[in-house]
Design a protein around this motif. Structure first.
Motif, short mmCIF file in Angstrom:
data_model
loop_
_atom_site.label_atom_id
_atom_site.label_comp_id
_atom_site.label_asym_id
_atom_site.label_seq_id
_atom_site.Cartn_x
_atom_site.Cartn_y
_atom_site.Cartn_z
N GLY B 300 0.80 -1.23 0.00
CA GLY B 300 0.00 0.00 0.00
C GLY B 300 0.82 1.27 0.00
N ARG B 301 1.95 1.27 -0.70
CA ARG B 301 2.80 2.46 -0.74
C ARG B 301 2.05 3.64 -1.38
NH1 ARG B 301 8.85 2.67 -2.00
NH2 ARG B 301 8.46 0.48 -1.58
N LEU B 302 2.09 4.79 -0.69
CA LEU B 302 1.50 6.02 -1.23
C LEU B 302 2.58 7.09 -1.26
CD1 LEU B 302 -1.00 7.61 -2.21
CD2 LEU B 302 -1.45 8.19 0.18
N ASP B 303 3.17 7.29 -2.44
CA ASP B 303 4.32 8.19 -2.55
C ASP B 303 4.06 9.19 -3.69
OD1 ASP B 303 6.86 9.27 -2.28
OD2 ASP B 303 7.76 7.79 -3.64
N LYS B 304 4.17 8.71 -4.93
CA LYS B 304 3.84 9.57 -6.08
C LYS B 304 2.41 10.07 -5.99
CE LYS B 304 6.82 7.17 -9.38
NZ LYS B 304 6.81 6.29 -10.56
N GLY B 305 1.53 9.20 -5.56
CA GLY B 305 0.12 9.56 -5.47
C GLY B 305 -0.12 10.69 -4.48
N LEU B 306 0.65 10.67 -3.38
CA LEU B 306 0.50 11.70 -2.36
C LEU B 306 0.91 13.06 -2.92
CD1 LEU B 306 -0.35 11.88 0.61
CD2 LEU B 306 2.02 11.41 1.27
N ASP B 307 2.01 13.08 -3.67
CA ASP B 307 2.45 14.33 -4.30
C ASP B 307 1.41 14.82 -5.31
OD1 ASP B 307 4.79 14.22 -2.87
OD2 ASP B 307 5.90 13.16 -4.46
N GLU B 308 0.93 13.90 -6.14
CA GLU B 308 0.00 14.31 -7.19
C GLU B 308 -1.33 14.77 -6.60
OE1 GLU B 308 0.53 12.20 -10.74
OE2 GLU B 308 -1.41 12.73 -11.60
N ALA B 309 -1.76 14.12 -5.53
CA ALA B 309 -3.02 14.53 -4.88
C ALA B 309 -2.91 15.97 -4.38
CB ALA B 309 -3.34 13.59 -3.73
#
Lengths: 333, 333
Positions: B300-309
């Motif tokens: 459940g890694r949230l990395d790129k998605g966190l930036d884009e959000a």
């Protein structure tokens, strides 16, 4: 004043109930002649929707799957999707000078369809890849819509979407009025059908299952697109139909409708479930109003399926006897 | 007498309307604390369902897609489907003496999960094939149902289906009450989810999209079956999610919900459509009541998605701040 308002409400309610009763007593299948086929449909639908019937089926399980080519619309002299592919080949030919020497394109450009399709399934797949891949899903959808708006069938001069079967439109509506969810499960291309099935059949894109090419997600600058690749993803025919039903729907239908041996496994899968089941074959027996073909036809062959239908007591629609009209345009006549 | 009957009908109608008005003014998301996340959801749903709004969306286009693991139910310390696979490995071990020497099975049988999963995605796929293939679709479905009825999560001691997120159940119900069609689009196995999603989430099998193994139609005597093969059919993750949405649904969602980088392409695809769009990430920030993880988590890694959000202004749910409760069992407390 208040009294009169109350009376109006009461009258309104009474009219509403009368309307419901009237709707139920009207013939739900007016383009079907009286006979065994029509009776068997109404008997099945009544049984599975009558709450105190032993055959009652809960609404979520009322799944009905329909083949498309030859079952919901005509398929002669060849699958309508092939007319689309051929028109696209002619349109794209200037960008593909090599097609003049290469089959099946060369024969198509000369107008010799028999030679073009001599390569059988391989030739058809080549045509599909050349005309369905290499563009985004939205571009392809627009091409289908634009083509259907003007293309005419060579024999009837009707638009292809006017060559749907009026009795089957009534059957779809009758099932939905009885809380069935109606699906298409077709050997035809899923992307070729989805742009128009909602408008023509009342079947939304998410209830259309079909053959497909592989697709790929890409970013074009900041814009994500889905692009078709020249590679077969799934052939939704014969054994593929129950596999696709399991994959897309995840429930076994209680009723299935087809017209060829390509639908046989779908009908077997449907009728092997527990509880009441219904299977129907449209038998093309009407050379005057449509086409007459079965065991010896290369398109829409019905041979093993015809034997199994008789043996198992599935409903066989004799198009000539059972259908009062074929196409919607004949309704006014 | 007649007068009193009319009055009763009128009163009944009035009560009915009052009931409708009351229902609408009740909080549709009682387990969500007041704040930006909750406001953004209600604002979006109100906009697309208000007939005279510029953002009104017709009912058939109200498609909402949800990731499952980490979005609708928990996913720690590992995907729940892996607990199922491991229990199956232990059950099947007597028939597979070779597993004592063979990874990842040997480590599982010794209870060393870290070593078992050291092989990464390949090891996980091996486990899935060994436990999900070689049986009919109906047999597999029964195994999942039987397992879920008794298996407990090692940390919470809850049944796995009791580790769904109460706020997300309310969100699903709220969307459906506003004529959205809610779908799961998960990296998890489609056949592992379908047996229970209708009961737990109100999402029927035909609205569940996920990863799958290939299947095959076979006749066993007179009985047709669909059998799972030990071969990956489709991995519904990352770029696979928009591809699967196109393949299964054939429409672009107007709202998507995820929790990891595996959902990023689905959110990109959703928000790139015309008209009002909604994207939401569940951010796991609650180490006390659930788990806290994002950029450095293997599951459940949230990395790129966190930036884009953050960059695109998507809704970020801060689980610790935004959710009054996590699991349904906490509602009574």
């Amino acid at each position: 004043m208040k009294q009169s308002w109350l009376v109006q409400i009461t009258l309104g309610i009474c009219l509403l109930f009368t309307g419901i009763v009237n709707a139920q007593s009207e013939d739900p299948l007016p383009s079907w002649n009286e006979g065994k086929a029509k009776q068997s449909i109404i008997k099945f639908v009544t049984a599975v929707t009558t709450p105190d019937s032993a055959d009652f089926v809960a609404i979520p399980e009322r799944i009905a799957t329909f083949d498309n080519d030859g079952t919901l619309w005509a398929e002669k002299p060849m699958y309508f999707q092939l007319f689309f592919a051929i028109d696209r080949i002619k349109q794209l030919a200037p960008q593909h000078p090599e097609w003049k020497e290469q089959e099946p394109y060369a024969s198509i450009l000369k107008g010799d369809m028999k030679a073009a399709l001599a390569g059988g399934e391989k030739a058809i797949l080549d045509l599909i890849m050349a005309t369905h891949a290499g563009m985004t899903t939205e571009e392809f959808s627009q091409q289908v819509t634009a083509w259907l708006a003007h293309a005419k069938h060579p024999k009837t001069q009707l638009k292809f979407t006017d060559m749907v079967y009026q009795p089957m439109l009534e059957l779809l509506a009758y099932l939905r009025a009885n809380d069935f969810k109606t699906y298409i499960v077709s050997g035809g291309g899923i992307a070729f059908m989805r742009p128009w099935t909602e408008q023509v059949y009342g079947i939304p894109p998410e209830q259309v299952v079909g053959s497909s090419i592989k697709t790929q997600f890409e970013m074009r600058g900041d814009t994500p697109v889905i692009v078709g690749l020249p590679e077969l993803n799934f052939l939704d025919d014969k054994e593929g139909k129950p596999v696709a039903i399991n994959q897309y729907i995840g429930r076994r239908p209680i009723a299935s409708f087809g017209n060829s041996d390509g639908d046989l496994q779908m009908l077997q899968w449907t009728t092997a479930g527990k509880g009441p089941r219904f299977a129907l074959y449209v038998h093309h027996t009407d050379a005057a109003r449509e086409w007459a073909y079965d065991r010896d036809s290369s398109v829409g062959r019905l041979d093993k399926g015809l034997d199994e239908a008789k043996q198992k007591g599935w409903t066989l629609v004799d198009m000539k006897q059972d259908w009062r009209v074929i196409y919607p345009s004949q309704m006014a006549q």
